[in-house]
Scaffold this motif. Sequence first.
Motif, PDB file in Angstrom:
ATOM      1  N   ASP A   1       3.139  39.391  78.834  1.00  0.00           N
ATOM      2  CA  ASP A   1       3.163  37.940  79.047  1.00  0.00           C
ATOM      3  C   ASP A   1       3.746  37.602  80.413  1.00  0.00           C
ATOM      4  OD1 ASP A   1       2.970  35.148  78.284  1.00  0.00           O
ATOM      5  OD2 ASP A   1       5.152  35.188  78.057  1.00  0.00           O
TER       6      ASP A   1
ATOM      7  N   ASN B   1       4.728  33.903  82.841  1.00  0.00           N
ATOM      8  CA  ASN B   1       5.034  32.486  82.645  1.00  0.00           C
ATOM      9  C   ASN B   1       3.919  31.640  83.252  1.00  0.00           C
ATOM     10  OD1 ASN B   1       6.535  30.340  81.727  1.00  0.00           O
ATOM     11  ND2 ASN B   1       7.770  30.186  83.581  1.00  0.00           N
ATOM     12  N   ASP B   2       2.847  31.504  82.508  1.00  0.00           N
ATOM     13  CA  ASP B   2       1.694  30.764  83.010  1.00  0.00           C
ATOM     14  C   ASP B   2       1.414  29.503  82.212  1.00  0.00           C
ATOM     15  OD1 ASP B   2       1.000  32.108  80.729  1.00  0.00           O
ATOM     16  OD2 ASP B   2      -1.034  32.598  81.383  1.00  0.00           O
TER      17      ASP B   2
ATOM     18  N   ASP C   1       6.651  25.895  73.982  1.00  0.00           N
ATOM     19  CA  ASP C   1       6.080  26.689  75.074  1.00  0.00           C
ATOM     20  C   ASP C   1       5.427  27.895  74.428  1.00  0.00           C
ATOM     21  OD1 ASP C   1       5.519  28.318  77.301  1.00  0.00           O
ATOM     22  OD2 ASP C   1       7.163  27.390  78.428  1.00  0.00           O
TER      23      ASP C   1
ATOM     24  N   ASP D   1       4.345  30.523  75.687  1.00  0.00           N
ATOM     25  CA  ASP D   1       4.722  31.824  76.230  1.00  0.00           C
ATOM     26  C   ASP D   1       5.737  32.485  75.305  1.00  0.00           C
ATOM     27  OD1 ASP D   1       3.070  31.657  78.491  1.00  0.00           O
ATOM     28  OD2 ASP D   1       4.540  30.407  79.520  1.00  0.00           O
TER      29      ASP D   1
ATOM     30  N   ASP E   1      11.742  34.920  77.345  1.00  0.00           N
ATOM     31  CA  ASP E   1      12.379  33.878  78.157  1.00  0.00           C
ATOM     32  C   ASP E   1      11.365  32.867  78.674  1.00  0.00           C
ATOM     33  OD1 ASP E   1      14.818  35.008  77.771  1.00  0.00           O
ATOM     34  OD2 ASP E   1      14.805  36.157  79.642  1.00  0.00           O
ATOM     35  N   ASN E   2      10.118  33.299  78.822  1.00  0.00           N
ATOM     36  CA  ASN E   2       9.087  32.367  79.291  1.00  0.00           C
ATOM     37  C   ASN E   2       8.843  31.243  78.296  1.00  0.00           C
ATOM     38  OD1 ASN E   2       8.722  33.993  81.542  1.00  0.00           O
ATOM     39  ND2 ASN E   2       7.108  35.209  80.568  1.00  0.00           N
ATOM     40  N   GLY E   3       9.193  31.466  77.053  1.00  0.00           N
ATOM     41  CA  GLY E   3       8.963  30.454  76.024  1.00  0.00           C
ATOM     42  C   GLY E   3      10.208  29.708  75.616  1.00  0.00           C
TER      43      GLY E   3
ATOM     44  N   ASP F   1      11.240  25.772  81.226  1.00  0.00           N
ATOM     45  CA  ASP F   1      11.371  27.060  80.559  1.00  0.00           C
ATOM     46  C   ASP F   1      12.294  27.960  81.353  1.00  0.00           C
ATOM     47  OD1 ASP F   1       9.881  28.095  82.673  1.00  0.00           O
ATOM     48  OD2 ASP F   1       7.988  27.958  81.582  1.00  0.00           O
TER      49      ASP F   1
ATOM     50  N   GLY G   1      11.405  31.053  82.408  1.00  0.00           N
ATOM     51  CA  GLY G   1      10.625  32.090  83.060  1.00  0.00           C
ATOM     52  C   GLY G   1      10.828  32.117  84.556  1.00  0.00           C
TER      53      GLY G   1
END
Length: 860
Positions: A338, A340-341, A372, A374, A377-379, A425, A427
């Motif tokens: 994943d 962070n998009d 989020d 993702d 941590d991205n979510g 977020d 990310g």
Amino acid sequence: MKSGSRQQWQTLWMYIVLSWNFINGQIRYSVPEELTKGSFVGDIAKDLGLHLAQISHRNLRIASEFGKQHFSIDVKKGSLVIGERIDREVMCEQTPNCLMPLEIIIENPLQLYRVDVEIQDINDNSPRFHFTERTLKIAEYITPGARFPLESASDPDVGSNALRSYSISPNEYFVLNTKTNTDGSRVPELILEKPLDRETLPIHTLEITAVDGGTPPKSSTMKMQVVVLDINDNIPQFEKPDYNFFMKENSPKDTVVGKVTATDLDEGLNGAVIYSLGVHTPEAIRRLFNISEIGGEITIQEQLDYEKASSYKFDIRAGDKGNPEMEGYCTVHIEIVDINDNAPEIIFTSLPSPLQENAPVGTVVALIRARDIDSGDNGKVILQLHPDRPFKLQPSFANHYALVTDGVVDRETFPEYKVDIIAKDSGTPVLSTKKTLTITVLDVNDNPPSFSQPSYAVYTKENNAPGSVLCAVSASDPDVGSNSQLSYSIVDTSAQGISLSSFMYINSENGTIYTLNAFDYEQVKNVQIQVQAMDSGSPSLRSNVTVHIFVLDENDNAPVVLYPPVDMGSLPLQKIQRSVKAGHLVTKVTAVDADAGHNAWISYRLLEMPANPLYTISQYTGEIRTRREVTEQDGAIQGLTIEMKDNGQPPLSSTVSLEIALEEGSLEPMLDVRDKSHSASFGKKDITLYLIISLAAVSAISFLTFFILVLKCARNKANFFSNGRTRSDWEKNTQRNLHIQLNSDGPIKYVEVVGGDMLSQSQSYRSCFSQMTDASNFTISKSMTASDFMEIASPVNTSTPGQDFENGEYQVSIGMICFDHHCMLITQTKYLDRYLYLINSIPCCGLAPCPVFVSCLAHH
């Protein structure tokens, strides 16, 4: 599955309706899939502690994270029921635990509950082979024990209802073995038990059956034909049975994921390996990945998306070019990494309703959810608010927040708030989303009316026309609606003993004050009223303002004789001796005018004078004296008409008649102790000097009085303010002080006390001066307060020659002044609500000194 069995399962699940419980404050139900619409799920009203009547009243509703509403509320029973058919395999595929989170929202007041509904699997799917028929080619010289991997069947059910085992139709050459992979999947293997003989049996027909673990179990069959070959006796072999690769989701197209390698011990075409995806590879994977036939490199054909699928697993086939063709298989696992998009999402579970400005701190304004898609941590989402707004976010559970008030809201300052909610977020790089929430503040009646001026001063002439406008007061209220609609009224019902309702009226809508009756300066000189402005809020608020109305005097009163008493327009008969000399004092006429200022200045003159008049009158003092000596031609009774005129515009006047009787004999001259030579010379030559000295004496007294009063007021003011008293208290106290007005037109006629309270502490003076002498000779003998006046003002019944005090009109003696053997009596009376102090000459007894004034009075 037969319909009877399905109904039995549904009935069984309905009676079970797996028990619900609370986990971390949440409600959880379990329900089997494929239930009919309207089937019972749980008693949501009971579990939430609600009565049936509250369901519709508080607007109980469901907010689902899925697109369809699979559940609904039975408002009549208060239960959670199936809204539409649920297929677990569609909702959760082969995920072991299939949970459908629901958000139960209750309004009035606003509350949010989390309900998890576990969808339990039923055995509604049979195992299925990708191909119902398969051909397997085996060289005849293959030794027993050789294993041939077969296509595995798929069963979308999970748990005990998933694929359980494989079986093979009875034969003497082959047995079936089930191989369990590391991921738990089961793959059938065909094992050769007996050498093949193509000449005996070139084709073997087998049936492979896949059976699941349901009750009753379900199965499916694949027909297999084994063709016996006598060539190419080696199959390609991969270096390892399983390959694991990692790939970022933002990898571009044609990126190489990894490479697989297989070898074939045969030579020539029998050992040439060609790679391809397994025949049972899903079409979705075929669109994403490609493998080169020669090199075995796996590449990406389309953009990967971790949020759609976090991993992929498929088989790679390695086949040779021999005859018959031989093939081998390996399994490829691709884990998607994943990135962070995806920016965080802000979801308003409940839009805010208008907020009252008196709402307490902690009032819930709106319910907000952050999400989020993702991972890691991205979510992880953090919500922030604009710092200068009186709101804060209060965490609830699982990225749910309540927007609550964190301070006082004031509609007059901010009628509407634009609250910026920012979601970030964790990310790299950080992605954020901002949404603006508009919160309308409703007005409450929290501002009293405010007048445009701290007080109002109005000047109006007396005898004004009824119905005329006195003034208009104006107030404003920053509230809105009925809270700012003002009405005006007069708070006082009376002022200074006067009923205000009979004198003035206020327009309740615009604050205009009208007169109902004409003012009379002689009765009312000023009026102080309190005007109130009240709004229409609930409860209503009000403010007061003071309106000072000052009445201006007009010349509407003619002079009136105060002394001697008048009877039917005539003065009492005065008697003098024929032997009197010129300048003899006959009597003194004292008149007053109820007006003020110039309108009250009075001058005297005689009307209808003969050619050689016997009498003359002082223009300013009203003293009537003989102008010449009495002759025999003068009649025994002399009639005079005295005119008294004020100084107003236009002037007003009045007349009074006086008769003087001339008698023979010798009487003591009245109040005339001047020697003839001095009288003659002064009466003719020094009248101007007399007036100048009198005016100078009055001016000196006035100046000295003013100077002492200023010093006293300054000292009192400093004391008042140092003791914490307000200026309004000082002004109110000052207004009660005596104001002594010395009215003089030449010699002093009277002292007028206006607006005073005899009990108030004002500064006054006892003055000694002569009214009978040519030169005014007076001094300040003592400083007195109003209370001192009251102590020395004892009722006495005085009489003077030519005066009748039987009615007690002059009952209070204030003080006396002395000159030679004459005393000046200062008396107090009340005329038209004003205190007047009269100065009259009283002869003492012989050479008796003035301090024995009481004994003098006893002889007169």
